[in-house]
Design an enzyme around this catalytic site. Structure first.
Site, PDB file in Angstrom:
ATOM      1  N   ARG A 102      -8.015 -41.868   7.297  1.00 20.93           N
ATOM      2  CA  ARG A 102      -8.984 -41.694   8.373  1.00 20.93           C
ATOM      3  C   ARG A 102     -10.383 -42.194   8.030  1.00 20.93           C
ATOM      4  O   ARG A 102     -10.817 -42.111   6.881  1.00 20.93           O
ATOM      5  CB  ARG A 102      -9.052 -40.208   8.767  1.00 20.93           C
ATOM      6  CG  ARG A 102      -7.743 -39.706   9.379  1.00 20.93           C
ATOM      7  CD  ARG A 102      -7.698 -38.195   9.462  1.00 20.93           C
ATOM      8  NE  ARG A 102      -6.472 -37.746  10.125  1.00 20.93           N
ATOM      9  CZ  ARG A 102      -5.321 -37.528   9.486  1.00 20.93           C
ATOM     10  NH1 ARG A 102      -5.235 -37.722   8.182  1.00 20.93           N
ATOM     11  NH2 ARG A 102      -4.259 -37.127  10.147  1.00 20.93           N
ATOM     12  N   HIS A 127      -5.312 -45.028  10.135  1.00 22.35           N
ATOM     13  CA  HIS A 127      -4.388 -46.091   9.719  1.00 22.35           C
ATOM     14  C   HIS A 127      -4.703 -47.451  10.343  1.00 22.35           C
ATOM     15  O   HIS A 127      -3.803 -48.187  10.770  1.00 22.35           O
ATOM     16  CB  HIS A 127      -2.946 -45.701  10.021  1.00 22.35           C
ATOM     17  CG  HIS A 127      -2.462 -44.526   9.228  1.00 22.35           C
ATOM     18  ND1 HIS A 127      -2.893 -44.245   7.957  1.00 22.35           N
ATOM     19  CD2 HIS A 127      -1.559 -43.538   9.541  1.00 22.35           C
ATOM     20  CE1 HIS A 127      -2.288 -43.147   7.508  1.00 22.35           C
ATOM     21  NE2 HIS A 127      -1.477 -42.704   8.451  1.00 22.35           N
ATOM     22  N   HIS A 201       3.810 -45.780   4.336  1.00 20.75           N
ATOM     23  CA  HIS A 201       3.922 -44.478   4.985  1.00 20.75           C
ATOM     24  C   HIS A 201       5.384 -44.057   5.096  1.00 20.75           C
ATOM     25  O   HIS A 201       5.847 -43.613   6.160  1.00 20.75           O
ATOM     26  CB  HIS A 201       3.279 -44.546   6.369  1.00 20.75           C
ATOM     27  CG  HIS A 201       2.795 -43.236   6.893  1.00 20.75           C
ATOM     28  ND1 HIS A 201       3.638 -42.278   7.408  1.00 20.75           N
ATOM     29  CD2 HIS A 201       1.539 -42.730   6.989  1.00 20.75           C
ATOM     30  CE1 HIS A 201       2.926 -41.244   7.813  1.00 20.75           C
ATOM     31  NE2 HIS A 201       1.651 -41.480   7.564  1.00 20.75           N
ATOM     32  N   ASP A 275      -1.589 -31.884   4.437  1.00 26.35           N
ATOM     33  CA  ASP A 275      -1.987 -33.212   4.916  1.00 26.35           C
ATOM     34  C   ASP A 275      -3.329 -33.520   4.277  1.00 26.35           C
ATOM     35  O   ASP A 275      -4.353 -33.680   4.940  1.00 26.35           O
ATOM     36  CB  ASP A 275      -2.084 -33.241   6.444  1.00 26.35           C
ATOM     37  CG  ASP A 275      -2.221 -34.654   7.002  1.00 26.35           C
ATOM     38  OD1 ASP A 275      -2.092 -35.616   6.207  1.00 26.35           O
ATOM     39  OD2 ASP A 275      -2.471 -34.806   8.206  1.00 26.35           O
ATOM     40  N   GLU A 341       1.422 -40.995  -0.127  1.00 28.24           N
ATOM     41  CA  GLU A 341       0.770 -42.294   0.005  1.00 28.24           C
ATOM     42  C   GLU A 341      -0.303 -42.487  -1.070  1.00 28.24           C
ATOM     43  O   GLU A 341      -1.380 -41.894  -0.985  1.00 28.24           O
ATOM     44  CB  GLU A 341       0.100 -42.404   1.371  1.00 28.24           C
ATOM     45  CG  GLU A 341       1.009 -42.161   2.554  1.00 28.24           C
ATOM     46  CD  GLU A 341       0.202 -41.853   3.800  1.00 28.24           C
ATOM     47  OE1 GLU A 341      -0.255 -42.798   4.465  1.00 28.24           O
ATOM     48  OE2 GLU A 341       0.014 -40.655   4.095  1.00 28.24           O
TER      49      GLU A 341
END
Length: 387
Positions: A102, A127, A201, A275, A341
């Protein structure tokens, strides 16, 4: 006798060499609405591991791995038709960029100039924007069989693409060797200073993408002493928070689902689970280092993830909402897979303490990641014997 020995050695070499070679085979995955074919390349080794990469989004569409009983299963969430990637995009196995993760409010300043990029995740850009690297057709540059079978794909992102400056040329190389190491390498160059943060991803369910087991039972180890807490929009606050004494401490193995619903931790409430970015280091390194270990007790499958990146975004599939059904015709639900990631830290362009995402002409951006796969029948060779 000497001549006979030479002939025998030559015959043995002729027999052994093909057996040791991993194979790369190209096919067509389908066509886009404008008629362009979508190439697919499948990499296969003698251990029964195979990876299929499609040129749309430079996407890892499938990864077949045997379990401890030799039964192969596809451990990647994804679709078996190109139409589904177009209709219900979920970043399944895709290459994401120019800036993965982000950027707060879709704004950043580079070399004294302000830029705006598409806002597509609440108030923020995610992304690379609305048409990131995951939603374009890449070109196949090379396909090779050998000790490591590989495919290299390329995309040229033009100046101004999604608001980013500079024409960027990006290569994505997937390779699979006979030691069950699946490697992904991203490189990028530019003709004007720009931002670069490119990663993969992949959604992992080591029991199989059609399994009802999901990913909550996976055992995860992350060798990080701190992580980046976020606001309620998943933008890091700038703090490097110690993991000790929190649900974010994976320095020893824990099941994903063991602490993921701990409502006393506001960070888990914000993310609806994990996350977040774990701090493995503070800068990109010349060589790869261990980022994570993941193991599925049910199947015996697992992997070690190595990369040269400082951050690891660990996402526990919190927003899989039942709107997608995959290759096994099962609905994907919350917690059915995890994503890991390797990358630089989220919102780095707006947070000087995080370092820099700047890529200048004459420089080459590199993100190297290697999944050393455990098949239940064997694992990738340890790091000490691979260097």
């Amino acid at each position: 006798m000497a001549l006979r020995s030479i002939v025998l050695v030559a015959l043995l070499i002729g027999v052994a060499t093909p057996a040791m070679a991993a194979e790369a085979r190209q096919s067509t995955f389908g066509r886009l609405p404008d008629g362009r074919a979508v190439p697919a390349v499948t990499l296969t080794n003698k251990a029964g591991v195979s990876a299929t990469v499609i040129a749309y989004g430079a996407t890892l569409q499938s990864l077949m791995i045997p379990d401890r009983n030799g039964k192969r299963a596809d451990v990647m969430l994804g679709y078996d038709k190109i139409d589904d990637y177009l209709k219900t995009p979920q970043y399944f196995g895709a290459t994401v960029g120019r800036f993965a993760n982000r950027i707060a409010r879709g704004r950043f300043t580079l070399d004294g100039r302000d830029y705006r990029v598409p806002v597509n995740n609440g108030k923020n850009s995610l992304h690379g924007g609305t048409i990131g690297f995951d939603k374009v057709l890449w070109s196949v540059v090379s396909v090779k069989s050998g000790p490591a079978a590989s495919v290299t794909l390329r995309y040229v992102s033009k100046d101004g693409d999604q608001g980013y400056p500079g024409t960027m040329t990006v290569d994505a190389t997937y390779s699979l060797d006979e030691n069950n190491a699946l490697s992904i390498q991203y490189t990028a160059t530019t003709d004007t200073p720009t931002l670069a943060n490119i990663t993969n991803h992949a959604y992992w369910n080591l029991s199989g993408e059609g399994s009802a087991n999901g990913a909550m039972g996976l055992m995860v180890t992350i060798p990080a002493n701190s992580y980046l807490p976020t606001d309620d929009g998943a933008i890091p606050t700038g703090e490097f928070r110690p993991v000790a004494g929190t649900a974010f401490d994976f320095r020893v193995p824990h099941a994903v689902g063991e602490r993921v619903r701990d409502a006393s931790d506001r960070q888990l409430v914000y993310g609806r689970g994990y996350d977040h970015n774990w701090v493995i280091g503070r800068s990109v390194t010349p060589s790869e280092h261990l980022m994570a270990k993941v193991y599925d007790p049910a199947s015996g499958r697992g992997f070690e993830l190595w990369s040269n990146q400082p951050g690891l975004q660990f996402y526990s599939g919190n927003f899989l909402d039942g709107t997608s059904s995959g290759k096994a015709k099962r609905i994907y639900r919350e917690g059915d897979a995890i994503v890991m990631e390797p990358q630089i830290f989220p919102d780095t362009p707006n947070q000087p303490a995080f370092g820099s995402a700047r890529l200048a002409p004459g420089q080459t951006y590199r993100n190297i990641m290697t999944y050393r796969l455990t098949t239940g029948q064997g694992a990738a060779r340890p790091a000490s014997s691979r260097r």
